[in-house]
Design a protein around this motif. Structure first.
Motif, mmCIF file in Angstrom:
data_model
loop_
_atom_site.group_PDB
_atom_site.id
_atom_site.type_symbol
_atom_site.label_atom_id
_atom_site.label_comp_id
_atom_site.label_asym_id
_atom_site.label_seq_id
_atom_site.Cartn_x
_atom_site.Cartn_y
_atom_site.Cartn_z
ATOM 1 N N ARG B 52 52.370 105.776 2.188
ATOM 2 C CA ARG B 52 53.733 106.293 1.680
ATOM 3 C C ARG B 52 54.255 107.308 2.721
ATOM 4 O O ARG B 52 55.391 107.510 2.408
ATOM 5 N N ASP B 71 57.397 105.709 -4.526
ATOM 6 C CA ASP B 71 55.981 105.754 -5.073
ATOM 7 C C ASP B 71 55.355 104.393 -4.412
ATOM 8 O O ASP B 71 56.161 103.511 -3.625
ATOM 9 N N THR B 73 54.770 101.569 -5.128
ATOM 10 C CA THR B 73 55.345 100.211 -5.591
ATOM 11 C C THR B 73 56.715 100.074 -5.061
ATOM 12 O O THR B 73 57.398 98.951 -5.435
#
Lengths: 113, 111
Positions: B52, B71, B73
């Motif tokens: 990330r 995040d 996802t």
């Protein structure tokens, strides 16, 4: 730039024939990969060959790598109409894992039934 | 099969409008890439993230493009304001090892 360059830019063959595409690059690499892109779609990974490997097979695909000449070739044997697509070689930076890929402009393969 | 998903698949907008493209990487992949494909330039890296964190966004015009991973996802690519020269197909790819898995792309047309 270490961008790969594919040769030829376009290739048209009859179904059943073999197709050979070449790729040249400029700097040291960790690995070289070949991807296929069907028209209007995303890229699909075909095969990866590491800098310490000279040849690799996967089904009807055969890839060679010559690091002394900074070149690779992709051979598709017994081509099918479904192999019609653009094929790209991509190089990953030396001494690094999972880094961005630098793509060539691709070879457009047409397999005529 | 696990796949990278991208939305929208197609976007037509007018110059000056904001565009947001979204990508859901394959679960468990720790690296996410954004590439742009045009006829003239081919495939070019815009930015990429690992765990990330942004590692390289030197391929993006900084004044108008931004990439984030709110995040694990979701990855987003925003263009504000958009310009006709931004018309291209934008691909997201994710990976864990050396292989990258590409999404279907977002075809952006800026009029």
């Amino acid at each position: 730039s270490q961008q790969g360059e594919e040769d030829p830019q376009a290739l048209s063959i009859q179904e059943g024939e073999n197709a050979t595409m070449n790729c040249s690059y400029k700097t040291s690499i960790n690995n070289l990969q070949w991807y296929r892109q069907n028209s209007g779609r995303g890229l699909v990974h075909l095969i990866l060959i590491r800098s310490n490997e000279r040849e690799k097979h996967s089904g009807r695909l055969r890839v060679t790598l010559d690091t002394s000449k900074k070149s690779s070739s992709l051979l598709i044997t017994a081509s099918r109409a479904a192999d019609t697509a653009s094929y790209f070689c991509a190089t990953a930076w030396a001494n690094s894992g999972n880094t961005p890929l630098v793509f060539g402009k691709g070879t457009r393969l047409s397999v005529i039934a | 099969d696990a796949r990278v998903t991208q939305t929208p698949r197609d976007k037509v907008t007018e110059m000056g409008q904001e565009v947001t493209m979204r990508c859901q990487p394959i679960l468990g992949h720790n690296t996410v890439f954004w590439y742009r494909q045009t006829m003239m330039q081919g495939l070019e890296l815009l930015a990429y993230f690992r765990n990330r964190a942004p590692l390289d966004d030197s391929g993006m015009p900084k004044d108008r493009f931004s990439a984030e991973m709110p995040d694990a996802t979701l990855a987003t690519l925003k263009i504000q304001p958009s310009e006709p020269r931004d018309s291209a197909v934008y691909f997201c790819a994710s990976g864990l090892g050396d292989t990258q898995y590409f999404g279907p792309g977002t075809r952006l047309t800026v009029l």
